[in-house]
Every structure is written in structure tokens, then in C-alpha cells.
Scaffold this motif. Structure first.
Motif, mmCIF file in Angstrom:
data_model
loop_
_atom_site.group_PDB
_atom_site.id
_atom_site.type_symbol
_atom_site.label_atom_id
_atom_site.label_comp_id
_atom_site.label_asym_id
_atom_site.label_seq_id
_atom_site.Cartn_x
_atom_site.Cartn_y
_atom_site.Cartn_z
ATOM 1 N N ARG A 2 -41.725 4.692 57.180
ATOM 2 C CA ARG A 2 -41.251 6.051 57.468
ATOM 3 C C ARG A 2 -40.551 6.144 58.811
ATOM 4 N N GLY A 3 -40.381 4.994 59.475
ATOM 5 C CA GLY A 3 -39.621 4.962 60.720
ATOM 6 C C GLY A 3 -40.415 5.297 61.957
ATOM 7 N N ILE A 4 -41.737 5.212 61.878
ATOM 8 C CA ILE A 4 -42.592 5.539 63.021
ATOM 9 C C ILE A 4 -43.126 4.247 63.630
ATOM 10 N N LEU A 5 -42.845 4.029 64.901
ATOM 11 C CA LEU A 5 -43.295 2.818 65.586
ATOM 12 C C LEU A 5 -44.718 2.989 66.111
ATOM 13 N N PRO A 6 -45.553 1.973 65.959
ATOM 14 C CA PRO A 6 -46.940 2.067 66.437
ATOM 15 C C PRO A 6 -47.107 1.679 67.898
ATOM 16 N N ILE A 7 -46.064 1.188 68.530
ATOM 17 C CA ILE A 7 -46.151 0.751 69.928
ATOM 18 C C ILE A 7 -44.990 1.337 70.721
ATOM 19 N N ALA A 8 -45.158 1.408 72.021
ATOM 20 C CA ALA A 8 -44.088 1.823 72.923
ATOM 21 C C ALA A 8 -43.545 0.595 73.630
ATOM 22 N N GLU A 9 -42.269 0.376 73.530
ATOM 23 C CA GLU A 9 -41.626 -0.781 74.151
ATOM 24 C C GLU A 9 -40.173 -0.421 74.441
ATOM 25 N N PRO A 10 -39.714 -0.569 75.687
ATOM 26 C CA PRO A 10 -38.339 -0.193 76.026
ATOM 27 C C PRO A 10 -37.306 -0.852 75.107
ATOM 28 N N GLY A 11 -36.419 -0.038 74.535
ATOM 29 C CA GLY A 11 -35.326 -0.544 73.706
ATOM 30 C C GLY A 11 -35.681 -0.778 72.261
ATOM 31 N N LEU A 12 -36.981 -0.751 71.914
ATOM 32 C CA LEU A 12 -37.372 -1.085 70.550
ATOM 33 C C LEU A 12 -36.958 -0.005 69.560
ATOM 34 N N GLU A 13 -37.084 1.256 69.927
ATOM 35 C CA GLU A 13 -36.754 2.332 68.987
ATOM 36 C C GLU A 13 -35.297 2.255 68.550
ATOM 37 N N GLU A 14 -34.411 1.960 69.494
ATOM 38 C CA GLU A 14 -32.984 1.875 69.152
ATOM 39 C C GLU A 14 -32.715 0.721 68.195
ATOM 40 N N VAL A 15 -33.269 -0.455 68.498
ATOM 41 C CA VAL A 15 -33.067 -1.626 67.640
ATOM 42 C C VAL A 15 -33.717 -1.409 66.276
ATOM 43 N N PHE A 16 -34.916 -0.857 66.278
ATOM 44 C CA PHE A 16 -35.639 -0.604 65.033
ATOM 45 C C PHE A 16 -34.872 0.373 64.143
ATOM 46 N N THR A 17 -34.307 1.414 64.732
ATOM 47 C CA THR A 17 -33.554 2.409 63.963
ATOM 48 C C THR A 17 -32.322 1.784 63.322
ATOM 49 N N ILE A 18 -31.603 0.982 64.084
ATOM 50 C CA ILE A 18 -30.422 0.300 63.532
ATOM 51 C C ILE A 18 -30.819 -0.603 62.376
ATOM 52 N N LEU B 215 -54.501 6.571 89.163
ATOM 53 C CA LEU B 215 -53.123 6.637 88.695
ATOM 54 C C LEU B 215 -52.796 5.325 87.999
ATOM 55 N N GLY B 216 -52.820 5.357 86.667
ATOM 56 C CA GLY B 216 -52.525 4.175 85.876
ATOM 57 C C GLY B 216 -53.630 3.861 84.896
ATOM 58 N N ALA B 217 -53.242 3.593 83.648
ATOM 59 C CA ALA B 217 -54.176 3.146 82.620
ATOM 60 C C ALA B 217 -53.639 1.922 81.902
ATOM 61 N N ALA B 218 -52.321 1.847 81.699
ATOM 62 C CA ALA B 218 -51.711 0.675 81.073
ATOM 63 C C ALA B 218 -51.909 -0.540 81.966
ATOM 64 N N PHE B 219 -51.928 -1.726 81.349
ATOM 65 C CA PHE B 219 -52.163 -2.918 82.159
ATOM 66 C C PHE B 219 -50.964 -3.262 83.033
ATOM 67 N N LYS B 220 -49.771 -2.724 82.680
ATOM 68 C CA LYS B 220 -48.575 -2.906 83.491
ATOM 69 C C LYS B 220 -47.615 -1.783 83.140
ATOM 70 N N PRO B 221 -46.646 -1.496 83.994
ATOM 71 C CA PRO B 221 -45.691 -0.438 83.668
ATOM 72 C C PRO B 221 -44.766 -0.854 82.527
ATOM 73 N N GLY B 222 -44.214 0.133 81.828
ATOM 74 C CA GLY B 222 -43.276 -0.135 80.752
ATOM 75 C C GLY B 222 -43.910 -0.310 79.398
ATOM 76 N N THR B 223 -45.228 -0.115 79.291
ATOM 77 C CA THR B 223 -45.921 -0.296 78.021
ATOM 78 C C THR B 223 -47.076 0.693 77.940
ATOM 79 N N ASP B 224 -47.514 0.962 76.700
ATOM 80 C CA ASP B 224 -48.702 1.802 76.527
ATOM 81 C C ASP B 224 -49.926 0.966 76.190
ATOM 82 N N ASP B 225 -49.857 -0.329 76.423
ATOM 83 C CA ASP B 225 -50.937 -1.260 76.081
ATOM 84 C C ASP B 225 -52.029 -1.213 77.145
ATOM 85 N N VAL B 226 -53.266 -0.980 76.714
ATOM 86 C CA VAL B 226 -54.385 -0.934 77.657
ATOM 87 C C VAL B 226 -55.367 -2.081 77.436
#
Length: 466
Positions: free
Chosen positions: A48-64, A328-339
Motif C-alpha cells: 500500500r506504499g507505507i514504509l515501516p522505517i524512516a531513512e533519508p531518501g528512501l521514500e522518494e526511491v521507494f515511490t519511484i 534530548l535524543g532517543a534514536a541511536f544516531k541522528p537521521g534514523t528512527d531506530d532505537v
């Protein structure tokens, strides 16, 4: 002359972090990609086009990829039969005892695939596995298929937060083969043709060397992080400044600045798991020196978090009981929602266990943090997290936190006390705004040199991990 078939269809087995990025990039590059996962809910969500993870640039590539019609999802291995190349991208978590790598999903995926392999089809392993796994997978797969199946192990080297770019333009491609077959190698080359055309180095080795290429790389990076945190312990006790020392060390071209920033240490789904897996395999092989080194790297990484907790207790007068602490901060590194294995969340949990009233904010990872640590409290903004706090901890190096105005924030807190767990905020700027600034391994008088040092070595403001 034996001409290999043209590869136009591949399968990607496993749609976790590695698999979904791999599938989207290959489909966006022009291949037909059949992506499989055992979880029907995940397959339905992706379809259905819904990504389970947050990753810079992935939504654009996935949509294409999805809108092109070249990327489809399934739970049925029979649907993978048209593929000439099958990429194993399944998870390899730590085993139940928390040490060795669990490769059951790798073998399960290979055996489920066996009845549906075309005669010329090959299997390419992308998952991170202990040395010896690829040969065992090839033997099991060939026995199940009733013929000799070519298995190439080509571990990925992507970094979370940079996964799309690293998949499109990897630093290297490693092919581990049981025996060098020109046809097999040519088929793998077709899958990665855009990367090779862009100049990505390609190295062909045996299975065992390819497997070690990934785990050894991550173990080395983990060692570099733990080394500078071990040095921070010496600095904390001797009055030296670990940030200045890192700047001096990093200017040596043999050392470099990357992964040489002291702080909370490494986390995420790769470095801790791969380090422990490598350690367990070294112990099994009787490589005692390697095992001892890797064990100490892991111990230093854990102590880095304890050091910050101890510093927090010290800053509020010896006890955090009843103190309001903003994290301030929960993700293990910036740029991701991975904890996964997040040092920031671990510190927050330890402070809560000591009686602190902990409020956590993260720009992207709050939902995952709530699921991982539901006992903590969470705030949607920096301001609400810090309101009335006795202590503020900067534990994930998000750009949003770099942009905080310490004067404005100082009006909201009860006490202007800050621990910079990532050593990347300007101590000069925060101190000038009336904050008591501390970072483990830095003397209180170190702030005056910050502006000059950061102008000289801007790389120090960037800390990345695999």
C-alpha cells in the motif's frame, strides 16, 4: 562460449532495514524486483506504499520503484520462481543468550526457496553472518534443490541514515564465492551494474573472507569508538581534554577523524550485534587474543554510558532521586528512527531506575522509543521536555539540537545544567548563556578553545556509525 543469461528479474528475501532499501534501489535502477517477507502485515503495508522505517531518501526511491510497477511484494516463495538472482536479506539477530548470531532465518529462507529455483538461478547472500555460514548454506541449498546451486556471499556495508546513498554508491562490492565461475560472477555484476559503472571497487574472494569482511569492518569501527572513550576515562581523571586530543589524533592521516569522537559509544542494529557475533565466533575458533580484545571493546562501550550516568548524579549533588531530567535524543544516531541498542535510551532508563523523573524528546524516534521503553515519559518538543528540568542531557546528535538557543531554553529550566553526551554542542556558547556545561573527559576550563578548534577541524562536528 558460455554466455550468461541477461538478468532482468531478482528477488529480495526479507524486507527489514536492509531488504527494503535494497529492493527499492534495484527496482528504481530498472530491475524487476520480487520482494518477499514472511509477515503478511508488513507485505500488505508495503504494497500500500507505507514504509515501516524512516531513512533519508528512501521514500522518494521507494515511490519511484513502486509506481514503475517493477517492485512487488509477496509472502509466497513460489512467486519468486521467475527470478534469476535471489538476494538473501533476512535478519541475523543475536541468539537468545545475547552473544552468537542467530542464522536460522538465513537457512530457513534458503531451504524455502530451493523448490522454486530456476536451473540457472543463483543465490546472493547480503545478510551479515558468522564465518562458515555461506558454505553451510550452499551445501544445504544444493542438497534441497538436488543440484549444485551457486551461492555468492556479498555482504552489505550500508550505514543507517545513509543507507540509500550507500546502496546506490557503495564503498566496495565484495563477492565471496565457493569457486570462481565466470557465469555466476557475470550475473552478480549485472545486478550491480550501475554501481560498477560508477567506479565502485569490486573484489572477489572466498566465502569465509567475504563473511569476515563485514564483521571485521564493524569490529574495527567499534574498536575505534571504544578506544577514544577509553582515552576519555584517562582525560577525565588527569584533567586533559579528550575533544582537543581527538582533534590532534585525527589530523594524523593514518588515524583520521571519523569514529574518533568520545561520547556515549556505539549502538544500533549493526555494530553491537556484529561485534558480539564476531566475539562469539572467535571464541568458538579458539582465537583467544581476538576474543579478549573484542570483549574489552564491548565493555568500554557499556562503561561509556555508565560514565554519563555517574556524571549526571554528580551534577545534581549526589542523587537524582526526584530530580527532573530532560533527555534530548532517543534514536541511536541522528537521521534514523531506530532505537535498537540506543545509548540514549539506556542512559534514560538507568537514570529513571535511580529515581529521576525522566522526560525524553527525539525529532523522529518517539514512537519506537515508546514501544521499546514504555515506562519512560516522552515529550513532543524540546521545550516541553526541558520545562522545569534540573538537568538536561544531550544524547543524540540531531541538527535540531545544535540549533537550540541556550538563552531561550535557559528560561524554561529550573537549573541550567547540561551534559553533552556527544561532545558536539558548543561549550563556549552554552557556558556564555549561564549553563553549567559538562562532557565526560573534558575539564571545566576547556571551553575557551572550542571555537578555534572547531573552525580548524569542522569534521569533529560530525559523528557517524555503521
Amino acid at each position: 562460449m558460455n554466455v550468461p543469461p541477461t538478468v532482468d528479474t531478482v528477488s529480495v528475501i526479507g524486507t527489514g532495514y536492509l531488504g527494503i532499501v535494497q529492493a527499492a534501489v534495484l527496482a528504481e535502477q530498472g530491475l524487476r524486483v520480487l520482494a518477499l517477507d514472511r509477515d503478511p502485515e508488513r507485505v500488505d503495508t508495503l504494497a500500500r506504499g507505507i514504509l515501516p522505517i524512516a531513512e533519508p531518501g528512501l521514500e522518494e526511491v521507494f515511490t519511484i520503484a513502486r509506481e514503475s510497477g517493477r517492485l512487488t511484494f509477496t509472502t509466497d516463495h513460489a512467486d519468486l520462481a521467475p527470478a534469476q538472482v535471489h538476494l538473501l536479506c533476512v535478519g541475523t539477530p543475536q541468539s537468545a543468550d545475547g552473544h552468537a548470531t542467530d542464522t536460522s532465518s538465513v537457512f530457513g529462507a534458503a531451504l524455502a526457496l530451493a523448490p522454486h529455483l530456476r536451473p540457472e538461478a543463483i543465490v546472493v547472500g547480503r545478510s551479515t553472518v558468522p564465518v562458515g555460514t555461506a558454505a553451510a548454506v550452499q551445501a544445504a541449498l544444493s542438497a534441497a534443490a538436488g543440484r549444485d546451486v551457486a551461492v555468492v556471499w556479498s555482504p552489505e556495508f550500508v550505514r543507517q541514515g545513509c543507507a540509500v546513498a550507500d546502496t546506490q554508491r557503495p564503498s566496495r562490492l565484495v563477492y565471496g564465492v565457493g569457486r570462481a565461475c565466470p557465469t555466476t560472477l557475470a550475473m552478480v555484476d549485472e545486478v550491480f551494474a550501475p554501481q560498477l559503472a560508477a567506479g565502485t571497487p569490486r573484489i572477489v574472494v572466498d566465502h569465509a573472507t567475504a563473511e569476515l569482511a563485514k564483521q571485521a569492518a564493524n569490529a574495527f569501527l567499534a574498536t575505534k569508538v571504544s578506544f577514544v572513550n577509553a582515552v576519555a576515562e584517562v582525560c577525565e581523571r588527569s584533567g586533559a581534554d579528550v575533544k582537543a586530543l581527538s582533534a590532534a589524533l585525527g589530523l594524523d592521516p593514518r588515524i583520521g577523524h571519523q569514529f574518533l569522537s568520545a561520547g556515549l559509544g556505539f549502538g544500533g542494529g549493526c555494530l553491537p550485534k556484529d561485534l558480539n557475533g564476531f566475539l562469539a565466533r572467535a571464541q568458538e575458533c579458539g582465537a583467544d587474543s581476538a576474543a579478549a580484545l573484542l570483549h574489552e571493546v564491548a565493555q568500554v562501550n557499556q562503561r561509556a554510558r555508565t560514565d554519563v550516568v555517574d556524571l549526571a548524579v554528580e551534577m545534581v549533588g549526589g542523587s537524582v532521586q526526584g530530580r527532573r531530567v530532560a533527555v534530548l535524543g532517543a534514536a541511536f544516531k541522528p537521521g534514523t528512527d531506530d532505537v535498537r541498542e540506543s545509548p540514549a535510551l539506556r542512559v534514560a532508563v538507568e537514570l529513571q531506575a535511580l529515581g529521576a523523573d525522566v522526560m525524553v524528546h527525539d525529532p523522529l524516534a518517539l514512537d519506537n522509543a515508546r514501544r521499546a521503553q514504555p515506562s519512560l515519559r516522552y515529550a513532543e518538543t524540546v521545550e516541553s521536555a526541558c520545562w522545569g528540568s534540573d538537568l538536561t542531557l544531550h544524547l543524540t546528535d540531531w541538527p535540531e539540537f545544535q540549533a537550540i538557543d541556550p538563552v531561550d531554553l535557559g528560561r524554561l529550566v529550573r537549573r541550567r545544567c547540561l551534559i553533552d553526551g556527544r561532545h558536539t554542542l558548543s561549550s563556549e556558547r552554552w557556558s556564555a548563556a549561564g549553563w553549567s556545561y559538562r562532557a565526560f573527559g573534558r575539564p571545566l576550563a576547556a571551553t575557551a578553545l572550542d571555537a578555534e578548534r572547531e573552525a580548524l577541524v569542522p569534521e569533529l562536528r560530525t559523528w557517524s556509525t555503521a
